[in-house]
Design an enzyme around this catalytic site. Structure first.
Site, PDB file in Angstrom:
ATOM      1  N   PHE A 121      39.258  34.588  41.535  1.00 12.21           N
ATOM      2  CA  PHE A 121      39.470  34.462  40.273  1.00 12.21           C
ATOM      3  C   PHE A 121      39.995  35.808  39.661  1.00 12.21           C
ATOM      4  O   PHE A 121      39.279  36.811  39.886  1.00 12.21           O
ATOM      5  CB  PHE A 121      38.288  33.927  39.442  1.00 12.21           C
ATOM      6  CG  PHE A 121      38.875  33.703  38.031  1.00 12.21           C
ATOM      7  CD1 PHE A 121      39.619  32.471  37.655  1.00 12.21           C
ATOM      8  CD2 PHE A 121      38.745  34.772  37.025  1.00 12.21           C
ATOM      9  CE1 PHE A 121      39.906  32.392  36.413  1.00 12.21           C
ATOM     10  CE2 PHE A 121      39.223  34.624  35.855  1.00 12.21           C
ATOM     11  CZ  PHE A 121      39.968  33.338  35.484  1.00 12.21           C
ATOM     12  N   ASP A 146      39.732  44.130  42.617  1.00 12.60           N
ATOM     13  CA  ASP A 146      39.458  43.577  41.247  1.00 12.60           C
ATOM     14  C   ASP A 146      38.036  43.866  40.849  1.00 12.60           C
ATOM     15  O   ASP A 146      37.206  43.033  41.737  1.00 12.60           O
ATOM     16  CB  ASP A 146      39.710  41.989  41.251  1.00 12.60           C
ATOM     17  CG  ASP A 146      39.531  41.216  40.054  1.00 12.60           C
ATOM     18  OD1 ASP A 146      38.651  41.885  39.277  1.00 12.60           O
ATOM     19  OD2 ASP A 146      39.960  40.139  39.790  1.00 12.60           O
ATOM     20  N   LYS A 198      35.704  43.778  31.205  1.00 12.87           N
ATOM     21  CA  LYS A 198      34.680  43.394  30.850  1.00 12.87           C
ATOM     22  C   LYS A 198      33.914  44.314  30.286  1.00 12.87           C
ATOM     23  O   LYS A 198      33.825  44.632  29.236  1.00 12.87           O
ATOM     24  CB  LYS A 198      33.936  42.455  32.077  1.00 12.87           C
ATOM     25  CG  LYS A 198      34.779  41.055  32.301  1.00 12.87           C
ATOM     26  CD  LYS A 198      33.802  40.350  33.113  1.00 12.87           C
ATOM     27  CE  LYS A 198      34.143  38.970  33.551  1.00 12.87           C
ATOM     28  NZ  LYS A 198      34.171  38.031  32.285  1.00 12.87           N
TER      29      LYS A 198
END
Length: 381
Positions: free
Chosen positions: A122, A207, A236
Site C-alpha cells: 500500500f 516506503d 504519519k
C-alpha cells in the site's frame, strides 16, 4: 443525513479528547487507543512538548511559502539525514504525497519509467501511488491505471530477478507491509533487491510511512538490515498528528529536483516543522527506541499467552510496536467487542488484527489492554 462523502466506513464513536494512550468519546467513555490514529501519534495524544512547540509557533507565524528560506526546515532536514542514509529532504503534507514525489524523482533521475512494487503493498491513493499499490480493492472504479507499474509477489526473489531490466527506474517496497497484513520482508530478499537495483542502475525506494519514526525500534525500519536506500519516504508519525511528510534522498539526486521541478504549497510550513522537530527530538533517542523494542516484545509475549489456546489463533508477527495477530476467522466482530470493552485496535485485511499503540505506551497500560483482551475472549466463549 450527512453532508460528507461517505467514503469512510466509520465506527459509531466520536473521539473528542485524548491524553497519551487514553482517548475519550462524546459520550464520556474512555478507551485505550492502540491505533495511534493509524500509526500517527507515536508520542501519544496531545504530547505536551509537541503542543508547546505548536502553540509557540502558532503565536509567531503560521505560513509563508517556499519562496523564502526556512531555518526550521533546515533543522528538521538535518536530523532526518543524520539518522538515515539520505543527504537531502523534500517536505510535503502526507504519505501519498511523499511516495508520489519519490516516484517522480526516480523517473526523472534515471530517465526510465518502470517501477516495480509488490502484491499486497500500500503506497497511497493518488493516481501514481494507487497504481503502485499491489491491492486491487483500492483501484476499483477508477478506470485504467497509470502504466509502467509492475506488481510482483513479496519476498519472491526469482520473480524479481526475472522482471528487473534496463528499463527499471526503481523498486519500491515496505520493510513490513502494514495495510497488507503486517508481513515483513526477509533479509535475503531485501539484500537481493538492493543488489539488483545497483546492477540495473535503478533506485531503491523504501516506503517508511507506517514503519518509520521509531515504530519498529529504529528511526527507520530498513535500519534493522544492512541496507542503504536511495530514497526513504516518511509521514504519519513525523509530525505526531500534525500533517507532514518527507522524502529523504541521497546526494546524487539533489540536482534532479531543480527549481520548478516539484513543489508543495503547504509542505514544510512552520507549524508542521515545529511539530516534526519536537517529535524527532524525543523519538530519535537511543534509550527511547530501546524501550520501544522492549515494550513490543513484552506486549507480544503477553498476547501469545492470551491466545495460545484460542482455536482460530494462527500467530503473531511483530517488530517493535508494530504488531499483527492473524486468525483463521474474520476479526471485525472481535474489534467491535474490544471497542465496547474500552480497547481500540485496527485490522490489516479481514483476518489480521493490527496493533499500533503510541510508542510512549506504558507497561501498566499494556497490562490493562491484556486484561481487556482476556475479558473479551471470555465473553466470546
Amino acid at each position: 443525513m450527512t453532508s460528507l462523502f461517505e467514503n469512510y466506513g466509520r465506527w459509531d464513536v466520536e473521539l473528542v479528547s485524548g491524553n497519551g494512550t487514553t482517548v475519550t468519546d462524546s459520550e464520556g467513555k474512555t478507551y485505550l487507543d492502540f491505533t495511534s490514529g493509524i500509526g500517527v501519534c507515536g508520542l501519544g495524544h496531545c504530547h505536551p512538548k509537541v503542543v508547546e512547540a505548536l502553540s509557540e509557533q502558532a503565536r509567531t507565524i503560521w505560513h509563508t511559502s517556499n519562496l523564502f528560506k526556512s531555518t526550521l526546515q533546515e533543522e528538521v532536514a538535518e536530523r532526518l539525514t543524520q539518522f538515515s542514509s539520505g543527504d537531502a529532504v523534500f517536505f510535503c503534507n502526507s504519505g501519498a504525497e511523499a511516495n508520489e514525489a519519490a516516484i517522480k524523482l526516480a523517473r526523472k533521475y534515471t530517465g526510465k519509467s518502470k517501477v516495480i512494487t509488490f502484491q499486497q503493498s500500500f503506497h497511497g491513493r493518488t493516481f501514481a501511488t494507487m497504481a503502485a499499490t499491489g491491492q486491487d480493492k483500492v483501484k476499483q472504479g477508477f478506470g485504467p491505471m497509470l502504466e509502467t507499474f509492475v506488481h510482483l509477489p513479496f519476498n519472491h526473489i526469482e520473480a524479481l530477478e526475472q522482471e528487473m531490466d534496463q528499463d527499471t527506474a526503481a523498486v519500491m517496497l515496505e520493510i513490513i507491509q502494514g495495510e497488507g497484513g503486517v508481513h515483513p520482508a526477509t533479509e535475503e530478499f531485501l539484500l537481493t533487491v538492493e543488489k539488483l537495483c545497483a546492477e540495473y542502475e535503478a533506485l531503491l525506494i523504501v516506503d517508511e510511512i507506517q514503519t518509520g519514526m521509531g515504530r519498529t525500534g529504529k528511526p527507520f525500519a530498513y535500519q534493522h538490515f544492512p541496507l542503504s536506500p536511495d530514497i526513504i519516504t516518511s509521514a504519519k508519525g513525523l509530525g505526531n498528528g500534525f500533517p507532514t511528510g518527507a522524502i529523504i534522498g541521497k546526494e546524487k539526486l539533489k540536482a534532479t529536483f531543480s527549481p520548478g521541478s516539484h513543489g508543495s504549497t503547504f509542505g514544510g510550513n512552520p507549524l508542521a516543522m515545529s511539530a516534526a522537530k519536537a517529535t524527532i527530538q524525543m523519538i530519535f533517542q537511543e534509550d527511547f527506541l530501546k524501550e520501544v523494542t522492549e515494550k513490543g516484545d513484552y506486549l507480544t509475549e503477553k498476547l501469545n499467552n492470551v491466545f495460545s489456546r484460542w482455536p482460530s489463533f494462527k500467530g503473531i508477527r511483530h517488530k517493535g510496536l508494530m504488531i499483527g495477530i492473524e486468525f483463521s476467522e474474520e476479526v471485525a466482530p472481535l474489534m467491535a467487542e474490544l471497542r465496547k470493552n474500552g480497547l481500540i485496535v485496527l485490522n490489516a485485511g479481514p483476518n489480521v488484527l493490527r496493533l499500533l499503540p503510541p510508542l510512549t505506551v506504558t507497561r501498566q497500560e499494556i497490562d490493562q489492554a491484556i486484561e481487556i483482551w482476556k475479558q473479551t475472549l471470555i465473553q466470546k466463549v
